[in-house]
Design an enzyme around this catalytic site. Structure first.
Site, PDB file in Angstrom:
ATOM      1  N   HIS A   1      -7.286   7.231  -0.047  1.00  0.00           N
ATOM      2  CA  HIS A   1      -8.078   6.776   1.087  1.00  0.00           C
ATOM      3  C   HIS A   1      -7.157   6.391   2.296  1.00  0.00           C
ATOM      4  O   HIS A   1      -6.381   5.820   2.225  1.00  0.00           O
ATOM      5  CB  HIS A   1      -8.820   5.363   0.569  1.00  0.00           C
TER       6      HIS A   1
ATOM      7  N   GLU B   1      -4.144  -1.390  -6.729  1.00  0.00           N
ATOM      8  CA  GLU B   1      -4.654  -2.081  -5.519  1.00  0.00           C
ATOM      9  C   GLU B   1      -3.489  -2.958  -5.112  1.00  0.00           C
ATOM     10  O   GLU B   1      -3.338  -3.957  -5.826  1.00  0.00           O
ATOM     11  CB  GLU B   1      -5.871  -2.672  -5.847  1.00  0.00           C
TER      12      GLU B   1
ATOM     13  N   HIS C   1      -3.687   2.390  -4.081  1.00  0.00           N
ATOM     14  CA  HIS C   1      -4.836   2.091  -3.092  1.00  0.00           C
ATOM     15  C   HIS C   1      -4.697   0.738  -2.505  1.00  0.00           C
ATOM     16  O   HIS C   1      -3.648   0.011  -2.615  1.00  0.00           O
ATOM     17  CB  HIS C   1      -5.974   2.072  -3.854  1.00  0.00           C
TER      18      HIS C   1
ATOM     19  N   GLU D   1      -6.069   3.062   3.536  1.00  0.00           N
ATOM     20  CA  GLU D   1      -5.339   2.146   2.537  1.00  0.00           C
ATOM     21  C   GLU D   1      -3.749   2.685   2.362  1.00  0.00           C
ATOM     22  O   GLU D   1      -3.546   3.564   1.678  1.00  0.00           O
ATOM     23  CB  GLU D   1      -5.902   2.116   1.225  1.00  0.00           C
TER      24      GLU D   1
END
Length: 422
Positions: A89, A290, A201, A92
């Protein structure tokens, strides 16, 4: 005293006493700067680094990968292959910068740090800092939870674009026509025998593991048949991270993740994710990391993020050296291409390479493992895996028999009533 000083200096040069050396510059890199940075690392460390690309984005930017190995450009027999993918993404960006810092760190410390040297010498690592360079061009520094730059140049979410199955009775589901970035990664996965991977991410602080989806597309726990392994490798990252394992909430969020890990679909279901594709359609186990509550944090925070993630990035890559590995040959000693390795009680099978090699992640325990191939009789062996490292398990198959037929995949929960075949 002079003799002692000389001895200590000699040992430091040999890599036995020197502390590791961190990068000294922390900033966001544009695409042009990223190109230059990666080439500079190759120039610094040509004996352990090779820069290549797997294709281009919609707008023609190359998808660069840094190979890090003591023999770059070569697959060494039974040496596992590992990958990191960042910036899927485009907005990100923490993972993008952490991977650039990791490349620099490996280059700087290879000659002086025994841990780095051991990892590089025993593992063929492939590091892709950005899978979505076009999206990054639209992203805005300081973005906390927005979507500007998230998608590729055609407005497609690349982590919803992989062909995965949520119902093995229906068969393979292609959410939409594969984007060029997705196709490039699929071809990459098919070109190297990756055993372990992570996809980096931002927007939360948690290690997320498969499955990301289920038949009903509901937010419920949806384990693979290797749920124990996925939880173990996810904890390997979260507990090596400075704070991830503490289950702290991001500002403004009510979400808290015990041990810093979560099953993907239990958090929120998504179809077409890259980690599910890796597990379902290749030999590779992948999780999604993440790394920051803020999607595009200011550059002056990158030094702190590096300290949070440095040990975890190394620790996770080291997880590729657990379970079993081996070579499948016939009774003449010739290696058998594409043999199928199955573990009793686990639906997922592993396909050996064209050179008969395989790698299979497993936790400590005793397992019954079968090797089969078309035109050969299957062979089953028992193996005990310990926590001290990967166990070697070779197979010799005799000609004759009907082994090597289609193998069942491992269905998500709940299981369908009929089998789906690869």
């Amino acid at each position: 005293m002079a003799l002692l000083t000389t001895l200590l200096l000699t040992l430091a040069i040999a890599g036995t006493t020197l502390a590791d050396v961190d990068p000294t510059s922390y900033s966001h890199h544009s695409y042009v700067q990223l190109q230059s940075f990666m080439q500079n690392q190759v120039n610094r460390c040509p004996s352990i680094m090779r820069l290549y690309d797997i294709g281009t984005s919609v707008q023609g930017r190359k998808l660069y990968v840094m190979e890090v190995s003591d023999n770059p450009g070569q697959h060494e027999s039974l040496e596992p292959e590992f990958k990191y993918v960042g910036n899927m993404h485009g907005n990100e960006v923490t993972g993008r910068e952490m991977l650039l810092l990791l490349i620099e760190y490996l280059c700087t410390n290879y000659a002086s740090d025994s841990r780095v040297k051991s990892l590089v010498d025993s593992t063929r690592m492939h590091i892709m800092p950005t899978m979505n360079p076009d999206g990054w061009e639209q992203a805005v520094e300081g973005d906390s939870s927005g979507v500007t730059g998230r998608y590729n140049a055609r407005g497609v979410d690349l982590n919803r674009n992989f062909p995965v199955s949520t119902n093995y009775v229906r068969g393979l589901v292609q959410p939409r026509a594969a984007e060029v970035e997705t196709t490039a990664v699929i071809n990459w996965i098919n070109s190297y025998p990756f055993a372990l991977s992570a996809n980096l991410h931002g927007g939360a602080l948690v290690a997320n593991y498969p499955y990301d989806d289920n038949v009903q597309h509901n937010p419920v726990y949806s384990p693979t048949g290797d749920d124990d392994i996925f939880k173990d490798i996810s904890k390997a990252y979260s507990y090596a991270h400075s704070t991830m394992h503490k289950a702290q909430r991001c500002p403004g969020s009510s979400e808290s993740f015990p041990d810093g890990i979560t099953n993907g679909a239990d958090w929120y279901p998504l179809t077409g994710g890259m980690q599910d594709y890796n597990y379902q359609q290749s030999n590779c186990f992948e999780i999604t990391l993440e790394l920051s509550c803020q999607k595009y944090p200011p550059g002056n925070q990158l030094s702190s993020f590096w300290q949070d993630n440095k040990n975890a990035l190394l620790t996770y890559a080291e997880q590729v050296h657990k379970g079993i590995k081996g070579i499948v040959t016939d009774n003449q000693g010739s290696r058998i291409s594409g043999a199928i390795i199955s573990v009793q009680g686990r639906g997922k099978t592993i396909k050996a390479t064209t050179d008969g090699e395989y790698w299979r992640l497993l936790l400590p325990g005793t397992y019954s493992v079968t090797a089969s191939a078309s035109g050969f009789s299957s062979t089953t062996k028992s193996i005990t895996v310990t926590s001290s490292g990967v166990a070697r398990l070779d197979f010799t198959l005799n000609a004759g028999g009907g082994g090597g037929g289609p193998q069942p995949t491992d269905p998500p929960t709940p299981a369908p009533t009929d089998a789906w075949w690869w």
